[in-house]
Design an enzyme around this catalytic site. Structure first.
Site, mmCIF file in Angstrom:
data_model
loop_
_atom_site.group_PDB
_atom_site.id
_atom_site.type_symbol
_atom_site.label_atom_id
_atom_site.label_comp_id
_atom_site.label_asym_id
_atom_site.label_seq_id
_atom_site.Cartn_x
_atom_site.Cartn_y
_atom_site.Cartn_z
ATOM 1 N N ARG A 93 12.573 74.280 42.348
ATOM 2 C CA ARG A 93 12.475 74.425 40.894
ATOM 3 C C ARG A 93 13.457 75.524 40.481
ATOM 4 O O ARG A 93 13.544 76.570 41.137
ATOM 5 C CB ARG A 93 11.058 74.805 40.486
ATOM 6 C CG ARG A 93 10.876 74.967 38.979
ATOM 7 C CD ARG A 93 9.466 75.393 38.648
ATOM 8 N NE ARG A 93 9.310 75.643 37.220
ATOM 9 C CZ ARG A 93 8.219 76.181 36.678
ATOM 10 N NH1 ARG A 93 7.193 76.512 37.450
ATOM 11 N NH2 ARG A 93 8.158 76.384 35.382
ATOM 12 N N HIS A 94 14.227 75.278 39.424
ATOM 13 C CA HIS A 94 15.247 76.244 39.006
ATOM 14 C C HIS A 94 14.660 77.644 38.850
ATOM 15 O O HIS A 94 13.473 77.826 38.592
ATOM 16 C CB HIS A 94 15.905 75.798 37.701
ATOM 17 C CG HIS A 94 14.974 75.788 36.526
ATOM 18 N ND1 HIS A 94 14.600 76.929 35.852
ATOM 19 C CD2 HIS A 94 14.341 74.761 35.907
ATOM 20 C CE1 HIS A 94 13.775 76.612 34.869
ATOM 21 N NE2 HIS A 94 13.601 75.299 34.878
ATOM 22 N N GLN B 22 14.153 81.443 37.098
ATOM 23 C CA GLN B 22 13.690 81.820 35.762
ATOM 24 C C GLN B 22 14.804 81.629 34.736
ATOM 25 O O GLN B 22 15.928 82.073 34.920
ATOM 26 C CB GLN B 22 13.258 83.283 35.764
ATOM 27 C CG GLN B 22 12.710 83.774 34.425
ATOM 28 C CD GLN B 22 12.556 85.281 34.388
ATOM 29 O OE1 GLN B 22 13.526 86.017 34.437
ATOM 30 N NE2 GLN B 22 11.312 85.740 34.347
ATOM 31 N N SER B 23 14.483 80.942 33.635
ATOM 32 C CA SER B 23 15.437 80.778 32.537
ATOM 33 C C SER B 23 15.103 81.767 31.423
ATOM 34 O O SER B 23 14.033 82.390 31.413
ATOM 35 C CB SER B 23 15.394 79.347 31.995
ATOM 36 O OG SER B 23 14.222 79.149 31.207
ATOM 37 N N ARG C 117 20.456 75.171 33.898
ATOM 38 C CA ARG C 117 19.612 76.042 34.734
ATOM 39 C C ARG C 117 19.356 75.432 36.111
ATOM 40 O O ARG C 117 19.260 76.158 37.097
ATOM 41 C CB ARG C 117 18.309 76.371 34.012
ATOM 42 C CG ARG C 117 17.454 75.182 33.583
ATOM 43 C CD ARG C 117 16.372 75.668 32.627
ATOM 44 N NE ARG C 117 15.402 74.651 32.227
ATOM 45 C CZ ARG C 117 15.554 73.825 31.217
ATOM 46 N NH1 ARG C 117 16.676 73.829 30.512
ATOM 47 N NH2 ARG C 117 14.603 72.963 30.894
ATOM 48 N N GLU D 119 14.012 68.114 32.902
ATOM 49 C CA GLU D 119 12.649 68.566 32.635
ATOM 50 C C GLU D 119 11.945 67.595 31.681
ATOM 51 O O GLU D 119 12.592 66.804 30.970
ATOM 52 C CB GLU D 119 12.694 69.971 32.029
ATOM 53 C CG GLU D 119 11.348 70.584 31.643
ATOM 54 C CD GLU D 119 10.366 70.685 32.789
ATOM 55 O OE1 GLU D 119 9.891 69.620 33.273
ATOM 56 O OE2 GLU D 119 10.056 71.810 33.202
ATOM 57 N N HIS E 15 10.339 66.391 28.360
ATOM 58 C CA HIS E 15 10.681 66.689 26.969
ATOM 59 C C HIS E 15 9.403 67.096 26.228
ATOM 60 O O HIS E 15 8.428 66.338 26.202
ATOM 61 C CB HIS E 15 11.312 65.463 26.297
ATOM 62 C CG HIS E 15 12.014 65.780 25.024
ATOM 63 N ND1 HIS E 15 11.371 66.302 23.934
ATOM 64 C CD2 HIS E 15 13.327 65.676 24.667
ATOM 65 C CE1 HIS E 15 12.222 66.489 22.957
ATOM 66 N NE2 HIS E 15 13.427 66.117 23.377
ATOM 67 N N ARG F 151 -1.107 70.035 29.753
ATOM 68 C CA ARG F 151 -1.697 69.758 31.055
ATOM 69 C C ARG F 151 -2.316 68.375 31.236
ATOM 70 O O ARG F 151 -2.614 67.989 32.367
ATOM 71 C CB ARG F 151 -2.775 70.814 31.366
ATOM 72 C CG ARG F 151 -2.189 72.154 31.770
ATOM 73 C CD ARG F 151 -1.286 71.984 32.958
ATOM 74 N NE ARG F 151 -0.744 73.230 33.472
ATOM 75 C CZ ARG F 151 0.163 73.295 34.428
ATOM 76 N NH1 ARG F 151 0.640 72.178 34.945
ATOM 77 N NH2 ARG F 151 0.611 74.445 34.841
ATOM 78 N N HIS G 198 13.399 70.595 37.991
ATOM 79 C CA HIS G 198 12.508 71.271 37.065
ATOM 80 C C HIS G 198 11.047 71.070 37.460
ATOM 81 O O HIS G 198 10.716 70.148 38.214
ATOM 82 C CB HIS G 198 12.750 70.735 35.654
ATOM 83 C CG HIS G 198 14.185 70.778 35.253
ATOM 84 N ND1 HIS G 198 14.732 71.787 34.498
ATOM 85 C CD2 HIS G 198 15.220 69.934 35.536
ATOM 86 C CE1 HIS G 198 16.028 71.575 34.328
ATOM 87 N NE2 HIS G 198 16.340 70.448 34.949
ATOM 88 N N ASN H 22 8.403 69.789 36.059
ATOM 89 C CA ASN H 22 7.736 68.501 35.861
ATOM 90 C C ASN H 22 8.457 67.328 36.503
ATOM 91 O O ASN H 22 7.809 66.390 36.976
ATOM 92 C CB ASN H 22 7.521 68.257 34.368
ATOM 93 C CG ASN H 22 6.407 69.111 33.820
ATOM 94 O OD1 ASN H 22 5.249 68.952 34.180
ATOM 95 N ND2 ASN H 22 6.758 70.067 32.969
#
Length: 240
Positions: free
Chosen positions: A8-9, A11-12, A60, A87, A89, A115, A181, A183
């Site tokens: 997972r990338h 921290q953005s 990212r 990711e 949307h 969630r 990402h 998700n």
């Protein structure tokens, strides 16, 4: 037997600001860059030879891959990009502060949007500047395929065709690295591990911590572990 590494990338900027990001092209923070490089260092220490890398169309994730590959001395590795690894949307929630959104709509409603497996947030207007139809990187994507909003279920429905058409053949040829990402990677994990709707909601992939999965010749998971044990989340259950 192939290995699959999921990153997972890092921290953005909008992770740091606690904002819904989705398809907006937000870059890494300095901490995110450090996380990406550390992911590469962990993979280098694991002494895995990769045959191919995949990432999304979002900066990212792309920069996370590049920083990791640089740390691995593997910038030569062939890579493929696809919008299908983007990711989820977040629709009309895009750009909003998560805490302020909870105050406005209530914690329970925001929890449902974030969630639940198959409930998407309200759609983003096509006239909004953040709508992907205004972004040149999606010029070759059919307009009907560009989302206004997505649930995790909808994210999985766009990710898995790419998994089957591009990533599976690559796995039959060697080890694969995917930088994407939270998700889109959870969609792959759900599909790969055969998790049900409730089980996947318990899976949270940490930023910049490679999830290394050993697969059998039929691409069924044999084992899985996070390479940074200090920042590990609960692992998806391997089913017999």
């Amino acid at each position: 037997m192939p290995k699959l590494a999921l990153i997972r990338h890092g921290q953005s900027q909008w992770n740091l600001e606690n904002r819904f990001t989705g398809w907006v092209d937000v870059d890494l923070t300095p901490e995110g860059e450090n996380q990406a490089s550390q992911a590469g260092a962990l993979l280098k220490a694991a002494e895995i030879k990769f045959a191919h890398a995949f990432t999304s169309y979002q900066t990212r994730a792309i920069r996370t891959l590049w920083l990791a590959l640089r740390e691995m001395n593997a910038c030569y590795l062939p890579e493929s990009k696809s919008w299908r690894l983007n990711e989820r949307h977040y629709g009309a929630l895009t750009g909003l502060d998560k805490a302020e959104t909870a105050k406005k709509h209530g914690d329970e409603q925001v929890k449902i949007w974030r969630r639940s497996y198959d409930i998407a947030p309200p759609p983003l207007a096509k006239t909004d500047a953040n709508h992907p139809s205004h972004d040149l990187r999606y010029a070759d994507v059919a307009p009907a395929d560009l989302p206004d909003s997505e649930s995790l279920k909808m994210t999985l429905e766009r990710v898995i065709p790419y998994w089957e058409s591009a990533i599976v053949p690559a796995l039959h040829g060697g080890n694969v690295l995917i930088a994407a990402h939270g998700n889109s990677l959870r969609a792959i994990v759900k599909h790969l591990f055969g998790l049900d709707e409730n089980e996947i909601m318990q899976v949270e992939i940490p930023t910049g911590n490679p999830l290394l999965i050993d697969l059998d010749d039929n691409l069924k998971p044999i084992s899985a572990k996070y390479l940074d044990e200090a920042r590990a989340s609960p692992l998806p259950k391997i089913k017999s």
